[in-house]
Structures are given as structure tokens and as C-alpha cells.
Design a protein around this motif. Structure first.
Motif, PDB file in Angstrom:
ATOM      1  N   HIS A  87       1.134  -1.339  -0.099  1.00 15.74           N
ATOM      2  CA  HIS A  87       0.139   0.041   0.173  1.00 15.74           C
ATOM      3  C   HIS A  87       0.745   0.704   0.005  1.00 15.74           C
ATOM      4  CE1 HIS A  87      -3.966  -2.438   0.722  1.00 15.74           C
ATOM      5  NE2 HIS A  87      -2.782  -3.540   1.784  1.00 15.74           N
ATOM      6  N   GLN A  88       2.205   1.265  -0.290  1.00 20.65           N
ATOM      7  CA  GLN A  88       3.421   2.417  -0.354  1.00 20.65           C
ATOM      8  C   GLN A  88       2.891   2.818  -0.965  1.00 20.65           C
ATOM      9  OE1 GLN A  88       4.136  -0.766  -0.123  1.00 20.65           O
ATOM     10  NE2 GLN A  88       5.865  -1.203   0.831  1.00 20.65           N
ATOM     11  N   ARG A  89       2.745   4.738  -0.907  1.00 21.34           N
ATOM     12  CA  ARG A  89       2.570   5.614  -2.087  1.00 21.34           C
ATOM     13  C   ARG A  89       3.127   5.193  -3.539  1.00 21.34           C
ATOM     14  NH1 ARG A  89       1.415  10.669   1.400  1.00 21.34           N
ATOM     15  NH2 ARG A  89       2.712   9.186   3.291  1.00 21.34           N
TER      16      ARG A  89
END
Length: 147
Positions: A87-89
Motif C-alpha cells: 500500500h506504499q504510495r
């Protein structure tokens, strides 16, 4: 190109060893830049934030034994507490492109921040450092020999 991390500016509980290596790498990069710069060699430290890689996934090794006393500090770093994986940007392909742009830039830079979280973390760290410098400036200046 030396790959550092925003952990050099914002070390988290349970990751001191990692942050220390990144701080050392940035010091080495700074010294090396001054040594080889006159020879036409550029040195850039890259401080990425979180990127959607396996860094927060299976690459994190840990002890099988959780210590209750550390649950609210370094225990939060344990993999079972990490909900960021996947879920890292940060997009690794876009990060790689930014690194290529930095290498090819006519205007040499010495530090490349990657990701909106890197901008936020480093900006906050710089603001906090400036505030501390100002708050303790008078005391710091008393340590010189009298002129």
C-alpha cells in the motif's frame, strides 16, 4: 548514486541500526563528493520514502520472540504490525525515472528526495532542527573562548 532513506532524518523505534547505516552513508557521500567533485565525479545521495517494493514484506526478518516490554515502541516495527506492505504510495518505476533524471541533470544536486512522504518527513525534520538551533543558539555561543 548512494541509496539512503528518510530513516536518516526520521529514525524509528526498532530501526536504529538501519537509520545509523543510512546516516553513515550520507556522511560518506558528502565527503566523497568533496574528494571526487574536482575530478568531475558527482555523488548523489537518494532518500526515498516508502515505495511499493518488498521492503515491508517478506524481506523483514525478525525474532520469533516478541518482548512485551517493547510492544508500544520498537514492537510496532514487527512485521505482524506492519500494514503498509503493498500500500506504499511510491511507484518504483517512477522513482527509477527520477533517479535517471537526477543523474542526467546539468545542474548537479547532492540529495534527491523521492516521494511525497520524503518531502514531508525531511521538511518537518529541517523545521525541527532550525527551531532547536534557534532555541539553543545563545547557549551554544557561550562555549567559545572569549575573543
Amino acid at each position: 548514486m548512494n541509496l539512503s532513506s528518510i530513516a536518516a532524518r526520521n529514525p524509528g523505534p526498532g530501526s536504529g541500526y538501519y537509520a545509523a547505516t543510512k546516516c553513515a552513508l550520507e556522511a560518506l557521500s558528502g565527503s566523497l563528493r568533496k574528494e571526487v567533485g574536482p575530478l568531475g565525479v558527482r555523488v548523489i545521495a537518494v532518500e526515498p520514502g516508502e515505495f511499493r517494493t518488498d521492503f515491508s514484506g517478506r524481506s523483514l526478518l525478525q525474532s520469533r520472540t516478541a518482548i512485551a516490554d517493547y510492544a508500544e515502541t520498537s514492537g510496532r516495527r514487527r512485521i505482524e504490525n506492519d500494514k503498509t506492505d503493498g500500500h506504499q504510495r511510491g511507484d518504483p518505476a517512477r522513482g527509477a525515472q527520477a533517479i535517471i533524471e537526477a543523474v542526467e541533470a546539468a545542474d548537479p544536486l547532492h540529495l534527491l528526495l523521492l516521494g511525497s512522504d520524503a518531502i514531508q518527513v525531511v521538511g518537518a525534520a529541517l523545521d525541527a532542527d532550525r527551531a532547536m538551533l534557534e532555541a539553543w543558539k545563545a547557549t551554544s555561543l557561550t562555549t567559545d573562548f572569549p575573543a
